[in-house]
Design an enzyme around this catalytic site. Structure first.
Site, mmCIF file in Angstrom:
data_model
loop_
_atom_site.group_PDB
_atom_site.id
_atom_site.type_symbol
_atom_site.label_atom_id
_atom_site.label_comp_id
_atom_site.label_asym_id
_atom_site.label_seq_id
_atom_site.Cartn_x
_atom_site.Cartn_y
_atom_site.Cartn_z
ATOM 1 N N GLN A 21 -9.389 1.428 -0.206
ATOM 2 C CA GLN A 21 -9.808 2.056 1.046
ATOM 3 C C GLN A 21 -10.160 3.512 0.768
ATOM 4 O O GLN A 21 -9.667 4.119 -0.195
ATOM 5 C CB GLN A 21 -8.680 1.977 2.093
ATOM 6 C CG GLN A 21 -8.342 0.553 2.532
ATOM 7 C CD GLN A 21 -7.136 0.498 3.432
ATOM 8 O OE1 GLN A 21 -6.126 1.171 3.210
ATOM 9 N NE2 GLN A 21 -7.223 -0.320 4.486
ATOM 10 N N ASP A 43 -5.292 2.989 -1.367
ATOM 11 C CA ASP A 43 -5.977 3.807 -0.363
ATOM 12 C C ASP A 43 -6.191 5.183 -0.983
ATOM 13 O O ASP A 43 -5.225 5.947 -1.170
ATOM 14 C CB ASP A 43 -5.119 3.895 0.908
ATOM 15 C CG ASP A 43 -5.841 4.604 2.035
ATOM 16 O OD1 ASP A 43 -5.691 4.195 3.202
ATOM 17 O OD2 ASP A 43 -6.574 5.579 1.764
ATOM 18 N N GLU A 62 0.823 -1.206 0.000
ATOM 19 C CA GLU A 62 0.000 0.000 0.000
ATOM 20 C C GLU A 62 0.858 1.257 0.000
ATOM 21 O O GLU A 62 1.600 1.516 0.959
ATOM 22 C CB GLU A 62 -0.904 0.035 1.227
ATOM 23 C CG GLU A 62 -1.757 1.289 1.301
ATOM 24 C CD GLU A 62 -2.513 1.430 2.594
ATOM 25 O OE1 GLU A 62 -2.214 0.708 3.556
ATOM 26 O OE2 GLU A 62 -3.418 2.275 2.650
ATOM 27 N N GLU A 116 -11.528 3.426 6.090
ATOM 28 C CA GLU A 116 -10.402 3.572 6.999
ATOM 29 C C GLU A 116 -10.235 5.051 7.342
ATOM 30 O O GLU A 116 -9.329 5.743 6.834
ATOM 31 C CB GLU A 116 -9.115 3.031 6.381
ATOM 32 C CG GLU A 116 -7.985 2.918 7.385
ATOM 33 C CD GLU A 116 -6.686 2.442 6.782
ATOM 34 O OE1 GLU A 116 -6.430 2.699 5.594
ATOM 35 O OE2 GLU A 116 -5.907 1.794 7.528
HETATM 36 O O1 LIG Z 1 -2.672 3.842 7.284
HETATM 37 C C1 LIG Z 1 -3.114 3.212 6.315
HETATM 38 O O2 LIG Z 1 -3.814 3.714 5.412
HETATM 39 C C2 LIG Z 1 -2.797 1.752 6.167
HETATM 40 O O3 LIG Z 1 -3.903 1.093 5.538
HETATM 41 C C3 LIG Z 1 -2.527 1.097 7.456
HETATM 42 O O4 LIG Z 1 -3.349 0.343 7.946
HETATM 43 C C4 LIG Z 1 -1.280 1.411 8.181
HETATM 44 O O5 LIG Z 1 -1.511 1.293 9.550
HETATM 45 MG MG LIG Z 2 -4.935 2.472 4.219
#
Ligand SMILES: O=C(O)[C@H](O)C(=O)CO
Ligand SMILES: [Mg+2]
Length: 259
Positions: A200, A174, A139, A236
């Site tokens: 996300q 994300d 990510e 998130e």
């Molecule tokens: O912070 C984020 O967007 C990541 O998905 C993650 O979970 C890092 O802790």
């Molecule tokens: Mg994330």
């Protein structure tokens, strides 16, 4: 579109099993988490079985966050620690019936040694995960929130995916991080769709509920469906009124679903 509650930010006033129950009560289709390791996996499984929700994914351990660590897997010289944490994450994810492990790269100098280390640890992770019918996700994370994070854009993520060349490896896109780093969300999602393992969302710039801020997620979610994305979308975000008010801030969920 199906939505997953990210319990790393939502319902965090509750113990993880109870947060699963709260997410089910609130109408989420699945859950995901950050670092569940202090929760006995049997307790988590019981809540998942009771609610019928799947826990989609977890993160590998971030390391010593007080010392500024935010992932170990791209850190030269920390291979033993990284692979121990990858194995722990794969074991926990498999025991909890999850789909994926997000391997966290960490803060580096961005050099070739760090990238070689990251790719070698990802090959290790993918082999381990594939044997347990799990996927590995990488990510890109924005460097305004996490200065120095090794992976912060989709061009670099594509180079890593090309270098590792493993069917188990996918991209966690994300939208919050990618809007900050590069924008152009819809066209980038469409171009990378075959490589997307998870999506996300959170409002930009405050990382709150997604029905505010500079990204029109209601439109983007319809575009995502039209692109043929068949996974869940991870919510998130940090509830603006605090984790204890997660349920009160969920008007976006039915609004987005109703399209
Ligand atoms: O912070 C984020 O967007 C990541 O998905 C993650 O979970 C890092 O802790
Ligand atoms: Mg994330």
């Amino acid at each position: 579109m199906r939505y997953a509650a990210n319990l790393g930010f939502l319902f965090t006033d509750l113990a993880l099993p109870d947060a699963v129950r709260a997410a089910a009560q609130a109408g989420f289709d699945a859950v995901e988490c950050h670092f569940p390791y202090e929760t006995p996996v049997a307790d988590l499984r019981a809540a998942l079985d009771e609610t019928g929700l799947r826990m989609l994914a977890l993160n590998t351990w971030p390391g010593d966050r007080d010392a500024g660590e935010f992932g170990l897997c791209a850190l030269p010289g920390r291979q033993d620690d990284a692979r121990r944490e990858i194995a722990r994450a794969v074991d926990y994810a498999a025991a909890a019936g999850m789909d994926a492990v997000h391997v966290m790269a960490g803060r580096t100098d961005g050099g070739e040694a760090a990238d070689a280390c990251f790719c070698a640890n990802l090959r290790f992770a993918c082999d381990l995960a594939a044997a347990r019918n799990l996927r590995i996700l990488i990510e890109p994370i924005n460097t305004r929130d996490v200065p120095g994070y090794h992976l912060s854009g989709t061009d670099h993520a594509e180079r890593v995916l090309d270098a590792v060349q493993h069917d188990a490896l996918g991209l966690m896109f994300d939208c919050y991080h990618m809007q900050i780093m590069q924008g152009d969300l819809a066209r980038t999602l469409r171009r990378l769709m075959p490589r997307i393992g998870h999506v996300q969302i959170a409002a930009v710039p405050d990382r709150g509920e997604p029905d505010a801020g500079e990204v029109n997620y209601s439109w983007l979610m319809r575009e995502l469906a039209e692109m043929g994305y068949g996974g869940h979308v991870g919510a998130e975000y940090r509830p603006r009124a605090g984790a204890g008010s997660t349920a009160a801030g969920l008007s976006w969920l039915s609004a987005f679903r109703d399209g």
